[in-house]
Design an enzyme around this catalytic site. Structure first.
Site: not given
Ligand SMILES: CC(C)[C@H](C(=O)O)[C@@H](O)C(=O)O
Ligand SMILES: CC(C)[C@H](C(=O)O)[C@@H](O)C(=O)O
Lengths: 326, 326
Positions: B120, B167, B199, B223, B227
């Site tokens: 951001y 990450k 992840d 974000d 969600d």
């Molecule tokens: C509208 C957008 C820029 C905003 C963000 O990414 O923060 C929204 O998704 C949120 O989470 O309030």
């Molecule tokens: C281990 C890591 C670097 C890898 C990635 O982030 O791609 C794993 O999470 C995947 O999705 O295979």
């Protein structure tokens, strides 16, 4: 024609599920030659290198590579291996199977994840005592190559089109470029697309996964959102993946080393065997690939099953049942 | 003491749910003075500016701001407003309510999202015909400030500690810095932490949301993952948020303008009224804040309900019921 396959079991349950997948490949009427190599925490402890040069070379020259899992060194192993095979897309199907507990049993998605750039190509710096930066990269060429792949994928599989996931409302230049390039290629090819913001996708896929089918996204978005989909189908234990390049491919389960059950002979081999099915299809044997997938699906539905799926069978028993069904 | 509150309804259902929340605030025994201002698609169509200077100034000087929603211009409105109030953390509770359909009814999480940097704060460039970049920023100072807030939050709410999501296996310098700084502050403060990759969090929160409680994360991770949690509790319609700065705050529902139902008088005001409860607590009125939250919860459970929750009540009827329960 003989196909040279690099086999890299890695650590933990990687050393159990990779041989299981090789057993399935050996049962097919295809001429494979398997070449095993080391990577991961164990070889690092021994040699100081998580990815020995021989292993990297092997993956770079084999027709395809089957990889298991690596522990703490995962990023040091998998990211260079993806590069070694020159893979530009990571294909990640996330499908719920009948009879397997899932948060969202109607989930049937495939992620086409950009596999070379985004934050993964990030050059990082410490600019001052206080400030660290990472330079995220998006190129038109990589976006275009991914889009062409996605269009082929949609046409070959008779899908209706694909959804572009991005965060171009914040990353206007980089994700804006990704979105526009991908949409433009699809448009030229006559493939339908729609688009959705990455955050909105996360909400919507939980509420109703059936509204999505083929999902095309930048690297980190693909990492996180395919793992989210894994949660919806009941966990990482069943998800295969294919890192596809112009000539070679690297096939790996989405799961990790599962240290809690490693060494017990009860790891679920399904994700790795499904990855082997993707390998077989990548080499052009569509029927054999489909046969492997059907044998896995039948075994998931009818058993035997490993303990993670509520059964009490071993890796070997499940593998034997899959081979029997071929 | 009079509290100056900026009220920015914005577009779509923002213009319906924001007055509803003001009605609830007016029913409290607190001395508010409300100052309304424009922002969003509608004022942009009229004046060319999605965020008129007067609106920005008002938010920058009010004690607190209540914001509804903005349409296509959302990023042009909300990101500068978050800056105008100098907010460094976005507090996003994601709680499932009894009687409301949820994918994961046991979900009860709160995200503390870094609110000033990451992608951001990204400076973007087109380096060549082919290459676009974004410079992602992580500072020790912002990580430290967020961590201090998280420790206060954990102590005030008698939580067991918090989970750091990051990450850092890929973004080693930037997310590594974030993780290490946050963990270090918590350690100094005697607050327990654990950490999980972004992840892996996405998978695990679907499979078992109860394993998490307070989640501290960088801006984009917050974000997307909040969600995702919205999806688990049944959608964005019930999620409030607080952008908290050292002196001011900006309070907004997580949902958008809902163009499909805007203008019909049936928008669910719960998320905005819960945001108003966070505003009231931010100003130091903990009991009044709790009273509003309980009135909303009772109304969610016993009705009346708006159509998105299966009822047939209007925004006004639901608001009146909440006011009645105060
Ligand atoms: C509208 C957008 C820029 C905003 C963000 O990414 O923060 C929204 O998704 C949120 O989470 O309030
Ligand atoms: C281990 C890591 C670097 C890898 C990635 O982030 O791609 C794993 O999470 C995947 O999705 O295979």
């Amino acid at each position: 024609m003989t196909h040279d396959i690099a086999v890299i079991p890695g650590d933990g349950i990687g050393t159990e599920v990779t041989p299981a997948a090789v057993e399935v490949l050996e049962a097919l009427e295809i001429d494979f030659e398997f070449h095993e190599a080391d990577a991961g925490d164990a070889v690092k402890a021994e040699t100081g290198e998580a990815l020995p040069e021989e292993t990297d070379d092997l993956a770079a020259s084999a027709d395809a590579t089957l990889f298991g899992a690596a522990g703490d060194t995962a990023a040091d192993v998998i990211l260079p291996l993806r590069e070694a095979v020159d893979s530009f897309v990571n294909v990640r199907p996330a499908t719920a199977y009948p009879g397997i507990d899932a948060v969202r049993p109607e989930t049937d998605l495939v992620f086409l994840r950009e596999n070379t750039e985004g934050v993964y190509a990030g050059h990082e710096d410490r600019l001052s005592e206080d400030v660290s930066t990472l330079t995220r990269v998006v190129t038109e060429s990589a976006s275009r190559r991914l889009a062409e792949f996605a269009c082929d994928y949609v046409e070959d599989g008779a899908h209706d089109g694909f959804t572009i996931v991005h965060k171009a409302n914040v990353m206007r230049e980089t994700d804006g470029r990704f979105r526009d390039t991908v949409a433009e290629v699809a448009d030229e090819r006559g493939v339908a697309t729609d688009e959705v913001l990455m955050d909105a996708f996360a909400t919507r896929v939980c509420l109703d996964p059936e509204q999505f089918d083929v999902v095309v996204c930048p690297n980190l978005a693909g990492d996180v959102l395919s793992d989210l989909a894994a949660g919806l189908v009941g966990g990482l234990g069943l998800l295969p993946s294919a890192n596809v390049g112009p000539e070679r491919g690297l096939f790996e389960p989405v799961h990790g080393t599962a240290p809690d059950i490693a060494g017990e002979g009860i790891a679920n081999p399904a994700a790795t065997i499904l990855s082997a099915a993707m390998l077989v299809e990548f080499l052009g044997y569509d029927e054999a690939g489909a046969a492997v997938r059907e044998a896995v699906e039948a075994t998931l539905e009818e058993g035997p099953r490993t303990p993670d799926l509520g059964g009490d069978a071993s890796t070997d028993e499940v593998t034997a049942a899959i081979v029997d069904r071929l």
